[in-house]
Design an enzyme around this catalytic site. Structure first.
Site, mmCIF file in Angstrom:
data_model
loop_
_atom_site.group_PDB
_atom_site.id
_atom_site.type_symbol
_atom_site.label_atom_id
_atom_site.label_comp_id
_atom_site.label_asym_id
_atom_site.label_seq_id
_atom_site.Cartn_x
_atom_site.Cartn_y
_atom_site.Cartn_z
ATOM 1 N N GLU A 186 4.140 4.167 56.778
ATOM 2 C CA GLU A 186 4.453 4.928 55.572
ATOM 3 C C GLU A 186 3.689 6.245 55.645
ATOM 4 O O GLU A 186 2.619 6.314 56.239
ATOM 5 C CB GLU A 186 4.067 4.148 54.322
ATOM 6 C CG GLU A 186 4.745 2.793 54.193
ATOM 7 C CD GLU A 186 6.256 2.858 54.216
ATOM 8 O OE1 GLU A 186 6.821 3.827 53.669
ATOM 9 O OE2 GLU A 186 6.882 1.941 54.782
ATOM 10 N N GLU A 208 12.454 7.196 51.080
ATOM 11 C CA GLU A 208 11.259 6.609 51.696
ATOM 12 C C GLU A 208 10.089 6.682 50.709
ATOM 13 O O GLU A 208 10.117 7.442 49.741
ATOM 14 C CB GLU A 208 10.874 7.377 52.969
ATOM 15 C CG GLU A 208 11.849 7.239 54.128
ATOM 16 C CD GLU A 208 11.673 5.945 54.925
ATOM 17 O OE1 GLU A 208 10.830 5.103 54.518
ATOM 18 O OE2 GLU A 208 12.372 5.774 55.933
ATOM 19 N N HIS A 212 10.631 5.239 58.352
ATOM 20 C CA HIS A 212 9.298 4.605 58.323
ATOM 21 C C HIS A 212 9.133 3.558 59.429
ATOM 22 O O HIS A 212 8.026 3.090 59.673
ATOM 23 C CB HIS A 212 9.005 4.011 56.943
ATOM 24 C CG HIS A 212 9.759 2.765 56.604
ATOM 25 N ND1 HIS A 212 9.419 1.967 55.539
ATOM 26 C CD2 HIS A 212 10.851 2.173 57.171
ATOM 27 C CE1 HIS A 212 10.242 0.937 55.465
ATOM 28 N NE2 HIS A 212 11.120 1.042 56.437
#
EC number: 2.1.1.4
Length: 382
Positions: free
Chosen positions: A347, A308, A279
């Protein structure tokens, strides 16, 4: 009442309902706006509690009674008048509780599950105090004031990212030149690992049949790999990171510290673990890292375990309860962190993860929910 009269009556009621909704929204907005005016008070007060070790002072107090203001101010060497105001705020926020003493003659403070997560001395997999201290350093706070500049900048990237604009270099170069910040990054990542790795391990059983070696890419202090080899003791672990990080990494049983650069190559192994690394990078760099991961593992049993966040595609239509809503809010906050603190990081939604994984050559992957801000994405070599 005729049908025409009934229709007019219903229309009037609908109009009145709409007016009430508008008034309710206005009333709510008149209160909600203040959290954007003074929102920094939350994090500043929490940092104060960590700095003074207030949760520890309450937890370690010899009496089983709630800790009075006088006792607490003595324990943390603080001004009673200022401490009273800080504690009043933190009690209102639900971080601490104020309850009567047993004799009913006074009130005192007790910890809550939330205040215990602000214990800087606790390494139990719950405390995120090191993360709070890292994010509240002047170095990490200053880029937030430049967020609008990157949002309004041309797509070609002619305007430097917020962190680069403030410090003249990206966060990784700055950390390499400033060991204190590098140490804080490593400890922040380690405290999150202590929290989330047990959840990941619980979702991994059966994945490591035939796996004898595993590399943690960007493993920092090595604590993450140390926890994994304890959970799966037949695996030889390698903690892989940049030289200045490996120089201060822990020496742990079953873990070998290896220095290198994930953009060049990754040591050969049966499986790769990579948590909160991808990310930090845009798609181009993310794909390069994933390609190097794919090259490092064998075709038959090779797999890459990615920890993640996966942002929901359909915003609030995907949210089914309060916990889901709060988790999604944290994921979206993390995306803002990436914008403020990294050059190209973000993200990703499931669709965006699908893109980078397939571009890197992974034809097959699965996502496992671990009831956390992060998910476990398992990408298979074949």
């Amino acid at each position: 009442m005729s049908s025409d009269q009934l229709s007019k009556f219903l229309d009037r009621n609908k109009m009145e309902d709409n007016k009430r909704k508008v008034l309710d929204e206005e009333a709510k907005a008149s209160l909600d706006i203040w959290k954007y005016v003074f929102g920094f008070a939350d994090i500043a007060a929490a940092k104060c509690a960590i700095d003074l070790k207030i949760p520890e002072a309450i937890e370690n107090h010899p009496s089983s009674q709630p800790v009075t203001l006088a006792e607490l101010s003595s324990a943390v060497s603080a001004s009673p008048s200022h401490l009273r105001r800080i504690m009043r705020f933190l009690v209102h926020q639900g971080i601490f509780k104020e309850i009567p003493t047993k004799d009913g003659l006074a009130t005192g403070y007790v910890n809550t599950p939330l205040s215990r997560r602000l214990m800087i001395t606790r390494r139990d997999g719950k405390s995120l105090a090191p993360f709070v201290l890292f994010e509240t350093t002047p170095e990490m706070l200053a880029p937030w004031l430049r967020l609008s500049s990157v949002v309004s900048s041309p797509v070609n990237g002619s305007t430097p990212p917020p962190f680069d604009a403030v410090h003249g270099k990206d966060v990784w170069s700055f950390a390499q030149d400033n060991p204190f910040l590098s140490d804080m990054i490593n400890e922040a990542m380690a405290c999150d690992a202590r929290r989330v790795v047990p959840r990941v391990a619980g979702a991994c059983h059966g994945l490591f049949d035939g796996v004898t070696t595993m590399v943690d890419v960007g493993g920092g202090t090595g604590e993450t790999m140390g926890m994994l080899v304890k959970e799966f003791p037949w695996i030889k672990g390698f903690n892989f990171d940049l030289p200045h990080v490996i120089e201060v990494a822990e020496v742990l049983d079953g873990v070998e510290n290896v220095e290198g650069d994930m953009f060049d190559s990754i040591p050969a192994c049966d499986a790769i673990f990579i948590k909160w690394v991808l990310h930090d990078w845009g798609d181009k760099d993310c794909i390069k890292i994933l390609k190097n991961c794919k090259e490092a593992v064998p075709p038959n049993i090779g797999k890459v375990l990615i920890v993640e966040s996966v942002i929901g595609e359909n915003k609030k239509t995907m949210i089914v309860d309060e916990r889901d809503e709060k988790l999604e809010h944290v994921r979206l906050m993390l995306d803002m962190v990436m914008m403020a603190h990294t050059s190209t990081g973000k993200e990703r939604t499931l669709k965006e993860w699908d893109f980078v994984l397939k571009e890197a050559g992974f034809a097959r992957y699965e996502v496992r929910d671990i009831d956390d801000v992060q998910s476990l994405i398992i990408a298979y070599r074949s």
